[in-house]
Design a protein around this motif. Structure first.
Motif, PDB file in Angstrom:
ATOM      1  N   UNK A  17       0.566  -1.339   0.127  1.00 26.70           N
ATOM      2  CA  UNK A  17       0.014  -0.046   0.122  1.00 26.70           C
ATOM      3  C   UNK A  17       0.808   1.018   0.158  1.00 26.70           C
ATOM      4  N   UNK A  18       2.186   1.264   0.050  1.00 25.84           N
ATOM      5  CA  UNK A  18       3.021   2.316  -0.191  1.00 25.84           C
ATOM      6  C   UNK A  18       2.938   2.696  -1.630  1.00 25.84           C
ATOM      7  N   UNK A  19       2.110   3.650  -1.890  1.00 29.12           N
ATOM      8  CA  UNK A  19       1.859   4.406  -3.254  1.00 29.12           C
ATOM      9  C   UNK A  19       2.855   5.426  -3.777  1.00 29.12           C
ATOM     10  N   UNK A  20       3.498   6.030  -2.450  1.00 26.87           N
ATOM     11  CA  UNK A  20       4.223   7.410  -3.011  1.00 26.87           C
ATOM     12  C   UNK A  20       5.601   6.857  -3.287  1.00 26.87           C
TER      13      UNK A  20
ATOM     14  N   UNK B 278      20.028   7.145   7.500  1.00 29.95           N
ATOM     15  CA  UNK B 278      20.685   8.001   6.495  1.00 29.95           C
ATOM     16  C   UNK B 278      20.363   7.521   5.140  1.00 29.95           C
ATOM     17  N   UNK B 279      19.869   6.475   4.936  1.00 29.77           N
ATOM     18  CA  UNK B 279      19.649   6.046   3.574  1.00 29.77           C
ATOM     19  C   UNK B 279      18.572   6.805   2.941  1.00 29.77           C
ATOM     20  N   UNK B 280      19.056   7.161   1.662  1.00 31.88           N
ATOM     21  CA  UNK B 280      18.126   7.879   0.703  1.00 31.88           C
ATOM     22  C   UNK B 280      16.738   7.306   0.613  1.00 31.88           C
ATOM     23  N   UNK B 281      16.704   6.057   0.450  1.00 35.09           N
ATOM     24  CA  UNK B 281      15.587   5.182  -0.131  1.00 35.09           C
ATOM     25  C   UNK B 281      14.498   5.355   0.968  1.00 35.09           C
ATOM     26  N   UNK B 282      14.989   5.384   2.311  1.00 31.87           N
ATOM     27  CA  UNK B 282      13.766   5.570   3.372  1.00 31.87           C
ATOM     28  C   UNK B 282      13.752   6.791   3.921  1.00 31.87           C
ATOM     29  N   UNK B 283      12.870   7.453   2.991  1.00 35.00           N
ATOM     30  CA  UNK B 283      12.525   8.879   3.205  1.00 35.00           C
ATOM     31  C   UNK B 283      10.837   8.959   3.457  1.00 35.00           C
ATOM     32  N   UNK B 284      10.155   8.062   3.550  1.00 43.03           N
ATOM     33  CA  UNK B 284       8.709   8.292   3.963  1.00 43.03           C
ATOM     34  C   UNK B 284       8.467   7.186   4.957  1.00 43.03           C
TER      35      UNK B 284
END
Length: 101
Positions: A21-24, A95-101
């Motif tokens: 369900x993570x659409x963003x 600090x991983x760029x992919x984990x921003x939401x």
């Protein structure tokens, strides 16, 4: 074997539902699995921390007493597990760029 399935299944289902369900912006599955694996590895130091905490508490309280159970549950077990999970997230994901939401 059945206990292992019963223990792991809720986490896997919840992870799948949240990921689906993570659409963003979905996090890379490799990082999600790595964090899950590291979280599972935190059980080893958590067990050691909990055993040491129970030894210390047993010097002051009878093991069947309400203060022992309360302190063991909320300040030994919960603190050990949550601190170690936070450590994994803080050190390997924060600090991983992919984990921003």
């Amino acid at each position: 074997m059945h206990l292992l399935i019963i223990a792991v299944l809720p986490a896997v289902v919840l992870m799948f539902v949240i990921y689906r369900y993570d659409k963003v912006e979905r996090e890379p599955m490799g990082l999600v699995l790595a964090v899950m694996g590291l979280g599972m590895l935190t059980t080893i130091p958590a067990i050691i921390w909990e055993l040491l905490g129970e030894k210390v508490l047993s010097m002051f309280f009878w093991e069947q007493s309400l203060p022992f159970v309360f302190l063991d549950t909320f300040f030994v077990v919960a603190l050990a597990e949550e601190c170690l999970k936070r450590l994994v997230v803080r050190c390997f994901v924060w600090r991983k760029r992919a984990f921003n939401y």
